[in-house]
Design a protein around this motif. Structure first.
Motif, PDB file in Angstrom:
ATOM      1  N   LEU A   1       0.830  -1.204   0.000  1.00 20.67           N
ATOM      2  CA  LEU A   1       0.000   0.000   0.000  1.00 20.67           C
ATOM      3  C   LEU A   1       0.867   1.258   0.000  1.00 20.67           C
ATOM      4  N   ALA A   2       1.910   1.273   0.802  1.00 17.80           N
ATOM      5  CA  ALA A   2       2.818   2.416   0.843  1.00 17.80           C
ATOM      6  C   ALA A   2       3.511   2.594  -0.506  1.00 17.80           C
ATOM      7  N   SER A   3       3.908   1.488  -1.106  1.00 19.13           N
ATOM      8  CA  SER A   3       4.540   1.543  -2.418  1.00 19.13           C
ATOM      9  C   SER A   3       3.565   2.087  -3.464  1.00 19.13           C
ATOM     10  N   ALA A   4       2.323   1.650  -3.412  1.00 18.45           N
ATOM     11  CA  ALA A   4       1.319   2.136  -4.357  1.00 18.45           C
ATOM     12  C   ALA A   4       1.090   3.632  -4.199  1.00 18.45           C
ATOM     13  N   LEU A   5       1.023   4.100  -2.946  1.00 15.76           N
ATOM     14  CA  LEU A   5       0.857   5.530  -2.704  1.00 15.76           C
ATOM     15  C   LEU A   5       2.070   6.317  -3.198  1.00 15.76           C
ATOM     16  N   ALA A   6       3.247   5.764  -3.044  1.00 18.64           N
ATOM     17  CA  ALA A   6       4.456   6.430  -3.540  1.00 18.64           C
ATOM     18  C   ALA A   6       4.429   6.529  -5.065  1.00 18.64           C
ATOM     19  N   VAL A   7       3.977   5.477  -5.738  1.00 19.55           N
ATOM     20  CA  VAL A   7       3.876   5.493  -7.203  1.00 19.55           C
ATOM     21  C   VAL A   7       2.856   6.532  -7.647  1.00 19.55           C
ATOM     22  N   ILE A   8       1.722   6.596  -6.969  1.00 15.00           N
ATOM     23  CA  ILE A   8       0.678   7.571  -7.300  1.00 15.00           C
ATOM     24  C   ILE A   8       1.203   8.995  -7.116  1.00 15.00           C
ATOM     25  N   THR A   9       1.857   9.229  -5.986  1.00 10.61           N
ATOM     26  CA  THR A   9       2.416  10.557  -5.708  1.00 10.61           C
ATOM     27  C   THR A   9       3.466  10.923  -6.751  1.00 10.61           C
ATOM     28  N   SER A  10       4.329   9.992  -7.066  1.00 12.56           N
ATOM     29  CA  SER A  10       5.368  10.237  -8.060  1.00 12.56           C
ATOM     30  C   SER A  10       4.764  10.545  -9.427  1.00 12.56           C
ATOM     31  N   ALA A  11       3.759   9.797  -9.834  1.00  9.72           N
ATOM     32  CA  ALA A  11       3.099  10.028 -11.123  1.00  9.72           C
ATOM     33  C   ALA A  11       2.441  11.405 -11.155  1.00  9.72           C
ATOM     34  N   HIS A  12       1.795  11.778 -10.067  1.00  9.24           N
ATOM     35  CA  HIS A  12       1.156  13.097  -9.993  1.00  9.24           C
ATOM     36  C   HIS A  12       2.187  14.212 -10.103  1.00  9.24           C
ATOM     37  N   LEU A  13       3.267  14.100  -9.334  1.00  7.19           N
ATOM     38  CA  LEU A  13       4.306  15.124  -9.374  1.00  7.19           C
ATOM     39  C   LEU A  13       4.950  15.207 -10.765  1.00  7.19           C
ATOM     40  N   THR A  14       5.099  14.068 -11.420  1.00  6.90           N
ATOM     41  CA  THR A  14       5.641  14.064 -12.773  1.00  6.90           C
ATOM     42  C   THR A  14       4.724  14.814 -13.724  1.00  6.90           C
TER      43      THR A  14
ATOM     44  N   GLN B   1       4.989  18.584 -13.000  1.00 12.27           N
ATOM     45  CA  GLN B   1       6.242  19.137 -13.509  1.00 12.27           C
ATOM     46  C   GLN B   1       6.250  19.192 -15.040  1.00 12.27           C
ATOM     47  N   TYR B   2       5.654  18.202 -15.697  1.00 11.17           N
ATOM     48  CA  TYR B   2       5.590  18.201 -17.153  1.00 11.17           C
ATOM     49  C   TYR B   2       4.710  19.351 -17.653  1.00 11.17           C
ATOM     50  N   ALA B   3       3.602  19.591 -16.964  1.00  9.69           N
ATOM     51  CA  ALA B   3       2.736  20.716 -17.326  1.00  9.69           C
ATOM     52  C   ALA B   3       3.489  22.029 -17.163  1.00  9.69           C
ATOM     53  N   ARG B   4       4.266  22.144 -16.099  1.00 12.37           N
ATOM     54  CA  ARG B   4       5.065  23.355 -15.877  1.00 12.37           C
ATOM     55  C   ARG B   4       6.127  23.506 -16.969  1.00 12.37           C
ATOM     56  N   LEU B   5       6.732  22.400 -17.364  1.00 11.10           N
ATOM     57  CA  LEU B   5       7.722  22.432 -18.437  1.00 11.10           C
ATOM     58  C   LEU B   5       7.099  22.919 -19.737  1.00 11.10           C
TER      59      LEU B   5
END
Length: 83
Positions: A10-23, A26-30
């Motif tokens: 579950l923690a790993s899944a939340l980390a993947v979700i958070t990472s995908a969101h931040l990506t 950042q891509y939108a900002r780029l």
């Protein structure tokens, strides 16, 4: 043991979700910054063109003669000063 593994998954899944969101954020900002860069490059090109128009030697010579009543001196009007 199974509970620990489920918590870790579950923690790993939340980390993947958070990472995908931040990506995505950042891509939108780029993309926004790249659009801004393109607009600034276009403006820079226009300003360079405008500068070359304003500083054209023919324009400067015309303004000097029209507004300041200046002219290129004749040979007999030139004086050489030596020390």
């Amino acid at each position: 043991m199974v509970l620990v593994l489920m918590v870790l998954v579950l923690a790993s899944a939340l980390a993947v979700i958070t990472s995908a969101h931040l990506t995505r954020v950042q891509y939108a900002r780029l993309q926004q910054l790249e659009r801004s860069k393109d607009q600034l490059q276009t403006e820079w090109g226009q300003l360079l063109l405008e500068e070359s128009t304003w500083s054209a030697p023919s324009r400067i010579e015309r303004l000097a003669s029209e507004r300041l009543d200046m002219h290129v001196p004749e040979l007999n009007e030139i004086r050489v000063i030596r020390r």
